[in-house]
Design a protein around this motif. Sequence first.
Motif, PDB file in Angstrom:
ATOM      1  N   LEU A  22      38.247 -64.474 -28.668  1.00 39.99           N
ATOM      2  CA  LEU A  22      39.629 -65.251 -27.882  1.00 39.99           C
ATOM      3  C   LEU A  22      38.141 -66.165 -26.512  1.00 39.99           C
ATOM      4  CD1 LEU A  22      42.170 -62.827 -26.836  1.00 39.99           C
ATOM      5  CD2 LEU A  22      42.621 -65.277 -28.145  1.00 39.99           C
ATOM      6  N   TYR A  23      37.230 -65.614 -26.470  1.00 45.24           N
ATOM      7  CA  TYR A  23      36.336 -66.488 -25.765  1.00 45.24           C
ATOM      8  C   TYR A  23      35.430 -67.315 -26.041  1.00 45.24           C
ATOM      9  CZ  TYR A  23      32.213 -67.435 -23.269  1.00 45.24           C
ATOM     10  OH  TYR A  23      31.292 -67.575 -22.293  1.00 45.24           O
ATOM     11  N   PHE A  24      35.138 -67.422 -27.515  1.00 47.87           N
ATOM     12  CA  PHE A  24      34.744 -68.174 -28.496  1.00 47.87           C
ATOM     13  C   PHE A  24      36.480 -68.986 -28.342  1.00 47.87           C
ATOM     14  CE2 PHE A  24      34.159 -70.777 -32.228  1.00 47.87           C
ATOM     15  CZ  PHE A  24      33.271 -70.509 -32.211  1.00 47.87           C
ATOM     16  N   ALA A  25      37.466 -69.327 -28.507  1.00 42.67           N
ATOM     17  CA  ALA A  25      38.228 -69.937 -28.490  1.00 42.67           C
ATOM     18  C   ALA A  25      38.174 -70.490 -26.757  1.00 42.67           C
ATOM     19  CB  ALA A  25      39.488 -69.324 -29.272  1.00 42.67           C
ATOM     20  N   GLY A  26      37.618 -70.346 -25.666  1.00 45.22           N
ATOM     21  CA  GLY A  26      38.302 -70.468 -24.320  1.00 45.22           C
ATOM     22  C   GLY A  26      39.711 -70.247 -23.685  1.00 45.22           C
ATOM     23  N   VAL A  27      39.457 -69.086 -24.632  1.00 44.49           N
ATOM     24  CA  VAL A  27      41.147 -68.787 -23.645  1.00 44.49           C
ATOM     25  C   VAL A  27      41.115 -67.481 -22.544  1.00 44.49           C
ATOM     26  CG1 VAL A  27      43.181 -67.370 -24.423  1.00 44.49           C
ATOM     27  CG2 VAL A  27      42.642 -69.049 -25.987  1.00 44.49           C
ATOM     28  N   ILE A  28      40.161 -66.663 -22.494  1.00 46.41           N
ATOM     29  CA  ILE A  28      39.630 -65.881 -21.791  1.00 46.41           C
ATOM     30  C   ILE A  28      38.108 -65.401 -21.189  1.00 46.41           C
ATOM     31  CG2 ILE A  28      41.691 -64.211 -22.580  1.00 46.41           C
ATOM     32  CD1 ILE A  28      39.121 -62.264 -24.052  1.00 46.41           C
ATOM     33  N   GLY A  29      38.019 -65.457 -20.506  1.00 49.75           N
ATOM     34  CA  GLY A  29      36.753 -65.578 -19.527  1.00 49.75           C
ATOM     35  C   GLY A  29      35.458 -64.412 -20.116  1.00 49.75           C
ATOM     36  N   LEU A  30      34.647 -64.826 -19.481  1.00 45.61           N
ATOM     37  CA  LEU A  30      33.312 -63.704 -19.515  1.00 45.61           C
ATOM     38  C   LEU A  30      33.067 -62.508 -19.066  1.00 45.61           C
ATOM     39  CD1 LEU A  30      30.883 -63.471 -21.410  1.00 45.61           C
ATOM     40  CD2 LEU A  30      29.751 -64.319 -19.127  1.00 45.61           C
ATOM     41  N   ASP A  31      33.564 -62.088 -17.896  1.00 47.44           N
ATOM     42  CA  ASP A  31      34.104 -60.922 -17.478  1.00 47.44           C
ATOM     43  C   ASP A  31      34.749 -60.161 -17.775  1.00 47.44           C
ATOM     44  OD1 ASP A  31      32.531 -61.732 -15.091  1.00 47.44           O
ATOM     45  OD2 ASP A  31      34.018 -62.067 -14.440  1.00 47.44           O
ATOM     46  N   ALA A  32      36.429 -60.695 -18.452  1.00 39.44           N
ATOM     47  CA  ALA A  32      36.942 -59.997 -19.141  1.00 39.44           C
ATOM     48  C   ALA A  32      37.086 -59.824 -20.668  1.00 39.44           C
ATOM     49  CB  ALA A  32      38.299 -61.124 -19.507  1.00 39.44           C
ATOM     50  N   VAL A  33      35.659 -60.398 -21.073  1.00 42.52           N
ATOM     51  CA  VAL A  33      35.570 -60.258 -22.544  1.00 42.52           C
ATOM     52  C   VAL A  33      34.463 -58.696 -22.722  1.00 42.52           C
ATOM     53  CG1 VAL A  33      34.234 -60.764 -24.545  1.00 42.52           C
ATOM     54  CG2 VAL A  33      35.621 -62.006 -23.190  1.00 42.52           C
ATOM     55  N   LYS A  34      34.034 -58.960 -21.669  1.00 40.95           N
ATOM     56  CA  LYS A  34      32.700 -57.800 -20.902  1.00 40.95           C
ATOM     57  C   LYS A  34      33.484 -56.183 -20.338  1.00 40.95           C
ATOM     58  CE  LYS A  34      29.002 -60.350 -18.683  1.00 40.95           C
ATOM     59  NZ  LYS A  34      28.387 -60.321 -17.816  1.00 40.95           N
ATOM     60  N   TRP A  35      34.461 -56.400 -20.035  1.00 39.00           N
ATOM     61  CA  TRP A  35      35.763 -54.841 -19.688  1.00 39.00           C
ATOM     62  C   TRP A  35      36.159 -54.363 -21.121  1.00 39.00           C
ATOM     63  CZ3 TRP A  35      34.445 -51.985 -15.876  1.00 39.00           C
ATOM     64  CH2 TRP A  35      33.713 -52.560 -14.677  1.00 39.00           C
ATOM     65  N   MET A  36      36.739 -55.823 -21.954  1.00 42.25           N
ATOM     66  CA  MET A  36      37.699 -55.338 -23.290  1.00 42.25           C
ATOM     67  C   MET A  36      36.632 -54.309 -24.244  1.00 42.25           C
ATOM     68  SD  MET A  36      39.964 -57.474 -23.080  1.00 42.25           S
ATOM     69  CE  MET A  36      40.618 -59.056 -22.825  1.00 42.25           C
ATOM     70  N   ALA A  37      35.359 -55.008 -24.240  1.00 44.79           N
ATOM     71  CA  ALA A  37      34.748 -54.693 -24.847  1.00 44.79           C
ATOM     72  C   ALA A  37      34.136 -53.651 -24.440  1.00 44.79           C
ATOM     73  CB  ALA A  37      33.334 -55.664 -25.263  1.00 44.79           C
ATOM     74  N   LEU A  38      33.395 -53.277 -22.938  1.00 43.15           N
ATOM     75  CA  LEU A  38      33.317 -51.797 -23.024  1.00 43.15           C
ATOM     76  C   LEU A  38      34.466 -50.416 -23.306  1.00 43.15           C
ATOM     77  CD1 LEU A  38      31.425 -50.045 -21.580  1.00 43.15           C
ATOM     78  CD2 LEU A  38      31.823 -50.643 -19.372  1.00 43.15           C
ATOM     79  N   ILE A  39      35.589 -51.448 -22.816  1.00 39.62           N
ATOM     80  CA  ILE A  39      36.504 -49.248 -22.592  1.00 39.62           C
ATOM     81  C   ILE A  39      36.431 -49.625 -24.477  1.00 39.62           C
ATOM     82  CG2 ILE A  39      38.988 -49.696 -23.120  1.00 39.62           C
ATOM     83  CD1 ILE A  39      38.742 -51.019 -20.275  1.00 39.62           C
TER      84      ILE A  39
END
Length: 65
Positions: A22-39
């Motif tokens: 989703l980040y690669f597609a430009g849908v969500i921001g980097l901070d959201a990616v980091k938190w979801m990946a951590l969880i």
Amino acid sequence: MNNIVKIVSLLSLGLVVVPCLLYFAGVIGLDAVKWMALIGTIGWFIATPLWMSRDLPVDASEVEI
């Protein structure tokens, strides 16, 4: 129980992979990616050993003390 843990493990792995796409597609921001990946990573490391580990049979004749 085993099937539930497998589903949790699969969903946790999805929390690592899908936000990156989703980040690669430009849908969500980097901070959201980091938190979801951590969880997702924490969930995966907790759930996966519960269904992947297995007890190996031990033969008394093969064990040296």
